[in-house]
Write a protein that holds these residues in place. Structure first.
Motif, mmCIF file in Angstrom:
data_model
loop_
_atom_site.group_PDB
_atom_site.id
_atom_site.type_symbol
_atom_site.label_atom_id
_atom_site.label_comp_id
_atom_site.label_asym_id
_atom_site.label_seq_id
_atom_site.Cartn_x
_atom_site.Cartn_y
_atom_site.Cartn_z
ATOM 1 N N ILE A 131 0.865 -1.283 -0.314
ATOM 2 C CA ILE A 131 0.262 0.219 -0.047
ATOM 3 C C ILE A 131 1.141 1.250 -0.101
ATOM 4 O O ILE A 131 0.760 1.920 -0.317
ATOM 5 N N ARG A 132 2.304 1.147 0.778
ATOM 6 C CA ARG A 132 3.064 2.496 1.092
ATOM 7 C C ARG A 132 3.558 1.824 -0.100
ATOM 8 O O ARG A 132 3.604 3.957 -0.930
ATOM 9 N N LEU A 133 4.618 1.308 -0.694
ATOM 10 C CA LEU A 133 5.123 1.408 -2.391
ATOM 11 C C LEU A 133 4.035 1.858 -3.120
ATOM 12 O O LEU A 133 4.634 2.657 -4.416
ATOM 13 N N TYR A 134 3.259 1.136 -3.385
ATOM 14 C CA TYR A 134 2.559 1.901 -4.768
ATOM 15 C C TYR A 134 1.438 3.385 -4.635
ATOM 16 O O TYR A 134 0.572 3.086 -5.251
ATOM 17 N N LYS A 135 1.905 3.724 -3.151
ATOM 18 C CA LYS A 135 0.346 4.887 -2.849
ATOM 19 C C LYS A 135 -0.557 4.359 -3.152
ATOM 20 O O LYS A 135 -1.577 5.726 -3.662
ATOM 21 N N LEU A 136 -1.160 3.367 -2.489
ATOM 22 C CA LEU A 136 -2.811 2.956 -2.796
ATOM 23 C C LEU A 136 -3.695 3.878 -1.532
ATOM 24 O O LEU A 136 -4.282 3.107 -0.669
ATOM 25 N N ARG A 137 -3.826 4.788 -1.626
ATOM 26 C CA ARG A 137 -4.574 5.587 -0.729
ATOM 27 C C ARG A 137 -6.342 4.523 -1.035
ATOM 28 O O ARG A 137 -6.357 5.038 -2.188
ATOM 29 N N ALA A 138 -6.691 5.134 0.372
ATOM 30 C CA ALA A 138 -7.765 4.261 0.010
ATOM 31 C C ALA A 138 -9.048 5.294 -0.637
ATOM 32 O O ALA A 138 -8.881 6.603 0.494
ATOM 33 N N LEU A 139 -9.963 4.845 -1.375
ATOM 34 C CA LEU A 139 -10.619 5.557 -1.915
ATOM 35 C C LEU A 139 -12.260 5.250 -1.493
ATOM 36 O O LEU A 139 -12.563 3.815 -1.375
ATOM 37 N N ARG A 140 -12.962 5.801 -0.864
ATOM 38 C CA ARG A 140 -13.672 6.059 -0.139
ATOM 39 C C ARG A 140 -15.200 5.668 -1.018
ATOM 40 O O ARG A 140 -15.877 4.943 -1.622
ATOM 41 N N GLU A 141 -15.400 6.261 -2.321
ATOM 42 C CA GLU A 141 -15.648 6.151 -2.761
ATOM 43 C C GLU A 141 -16.547 4.433 -3.544
ATOM 44 O O GLU A 141 -17.246 4.249 -4.521
ATOM 45 N N LEU A 142 -14.839 3.950 -3.839
ATOM 46 C CA LEU A 142 -15.104 2.294 -4.126
ATOM 47 C C LEU A 142 -14.917 1.865 -2.470
ATOM 48 O O LEU A 142 -14.439 0.860 -3.266
ATOM 49 N N SER A 143 -15.862 2.447 -1.684
ATOM 50 C CA SER A 143 -15.824 1.560 -0.278
ATOM 51 C C SER A 143 -14.197 0.787 -0.589
ATOM 52 O O SER A 143 -14.981 -0.266 0.684
ATOM 53 N N GLN A 144 -13.470 1.262 0.219
ATOM 54 C CA GLN A 144 -12.155 0.648 0.249
ATOM 55 C C GLN A 144 -12.019 0.711 1.794
ATOM 56 O O GLN A 144 -11.407 1.867 2.144
ATOM 57 N N ASN A 145 -11.443 -0.184 1.875
ATOM 58 C CA ASN A 145 -11.412 -0.521 3.717
ATOM 59 C C ASN A 145 -10.505 -2.406 3.541
ATOM 60 O O ASN A 145 -10.880 -3.356 3.363
ATOM 61 N N PHE A 146 -9.311 -1.973 3.569
ATOM 62 C CA PHE A 146 -8.220 -2.797 3.540
ATOM 63 C C PHE A 146 -8.154 -3.922 4.805
ATOM 64 O O PHE A 146 -7.853 -2.726 5.726
ATOM 65 N N LEU A 147 -8.176 -5.427 4.519
ATOM 66 C CA LEU A 147 -8.509 -6.478 5.675
ATOM 67 C C LEU A 147 -6.709 -6.660 6.348
ATOM 68 O O LEU A 147 -6.236 -6.314 5.709
ATOM 69 N N MET A 148 -6.412 -5.680 7.363
ATOM 70 C CA MET A 148 -4.839 -6.095 7.409
ATOM 71 C C MET A 148 -4.861 -7.542 9.017
ATOM 72 O O MET A 148 -3.179 -7.675 8.376
ATOM 73 N N GLU A 149 -5.274 -7.850 8.714
ATOM 74 C CA GLU A 149 -4.812 -8.919 9.965
ATOM 75 C C GLU A 149 -4.912 -10.086 8.679
ATOM 76 O O GLU A 149 -5.500 -10.755 8.671
#
Ligand code: SAM
Length: 338
Positions: free
Chosen positions: A21-39
């Motif tokens: 996420i950091r390397l590719y600068k993948l800021r989550a977009l609210r309009e695409l309901s992006q919530n990444f599961l981290m565990e």
């Protein structure tokens, strides 16, 4: 003796999802309901909820940076189909496809799940008869909130018609929803959350509410917790009538949740005959008109839908009646008006 899984695909060392996420600068977009599961523990738990997927065709909806995808690949499926709307994730998914080349076949489909024909990517040789055990196909997804309810309604309609992934048999689903939506899908008679969605989901599928994931397990943290649900299509729906008819009856009956259910039922019919027809329908179905909508069991809904179907056969013009359609304005009498 405990049996170990025959196959486990080992992936070469890859950057963590956080680093991706950091390397590719993948800021989550609210309009695409992006919530990444981290565990990783919870990611594996979702994939385990799908059962044994070894050698299966697995379609993942919204893989994003690929956390769940990695866990799927490690279970040695035959093929993974990834449908992702946000093209920023494609390079990270390609990285993953390269890492398992020769072990698992990965198809990356950039596109919208609501416009994608999944069946197109499923090999014909996994096709089963409807009454057979489910085919070796799994639909898995930490679904975007913005499309989850639309998607499940659309998929239920496809199940009712044995279309798309359900042209291959009773394809199983393992999906996440907002906790409240998951509770509604699984709600039984007299549960507070019981609604149209409960009747619809349970009419075509065996709905199994597996577990919750707290909002804090996602990045960014959503406002709500998440529920993981598995759905397996039933051999026979409880109400064996066209999808649109079942949907209409359930929608109108639940349209006045707190009132007697016959009040909502009346809105299936034009005003002039509303009371008479709804009473007729309840008599035919042998249901007490003062039952509240959430007290009606699936089998009783079946009797109500069958009664509605009989009425429609007798008076076909009533089928077109739509309570929600804009009311026609009365014709203006030009001569008489000022
Ligand atoms: N699977 C990842 C995870 O669990 O961390 C991401 C899940 S995130 C809640 C939802 C994902 O679905 C995002 O990657 C988003 O871009 C994607 N998405 C949103 N709308 C979509 C659509 N209509 N079709 C396909 N993917 C979509």
């Amino acid at each position: 003796m405990a049996t170990s899984r025959a196959l486990q695909v080992r992936l070469p060392p890859l950057p963590s999802i956080k680093d991706i996420i950091r390397l590719y600068k993948l800021r989550a977009l609210r309009e695409l309901s992006q919530n990444f599961l981290m565990e990783p523990r919870l990611i594996d738990k979702i994939v385990r909820a799908a059962g044994n997927i070894e050698n299966n065709i697995v379609c993942e909806v919204g893989p994003g940076p690929g956390g769940i995808t990695r866990s799927i690949i490690q279970q040695a499926p035959r093929k993974v189909i990834l449908i992702e709307k946000d093209r920023r994730f494609i390079p990270t998914l390609e990285l993953l496809a390269d890492a398992c080349r020769g072990k698992v076949d990965v198809d990356i489909i950039p596109g919208d799940i609501l416009k994608t024909n999944i069946a197109h990517y499923i090999p014909e040789d996994v096709k089963c008869e409807w009454n057979d055990p489910p085919p070796p196909i799994n639909l898995i997804g930490n679904l975007p909130f913005s499309v989850s309810t639309i998607l499940i309604i659309r998929w239920l309609e496809m199940i009712s018609k044995k279309e798309g992934p359900w042209a291959f048999g009773r394809t199983r689903m393992t999906l996440t929803f907002q906790k409240e939506v998951a509770e509604r899908m699984a709600a039984r008679i007299t549960d507070n959350q019981r609604c149209r969605l409960s009747v619809m989901c349970q009419n075509w599928c065996n709905v199994n509410y597996k577990f919750n994931i707290p909002g804090k397990a996602f990045l960014p943290k959503p406002e709500v917790d998440v529920g993981v649900v598995t759905l397996t299509p039933l051999k026979q729906p409880i109400i064996n009538l066209p999808f649109k008819m079942v949907e209409k009856v359930a929608r109108q009956i639940f349209s006045m949740r707190q009132k007697y259910s016959i009040r909502g039922c009346q809105t299936l019919f034009p005003e002039e005959i509303r009371e008479e027809m709804a009473l007729k329908m309840y008599k035919m179905a042998e249901i007490d008109p003062v039952t509240r909508p959430f007290q009606i069991a699936n089998g009783e809904f079946n009797r109500l839908c069958e009664a509605y179907n009989e009425i429609i056969k007798q008076y076909p013009e009533l089928e077109k009646y739509d309570y929600r359609a804009p009311k026609k304005k009365p014709d203006v009498n030009v001569e008489g008006s000022n």
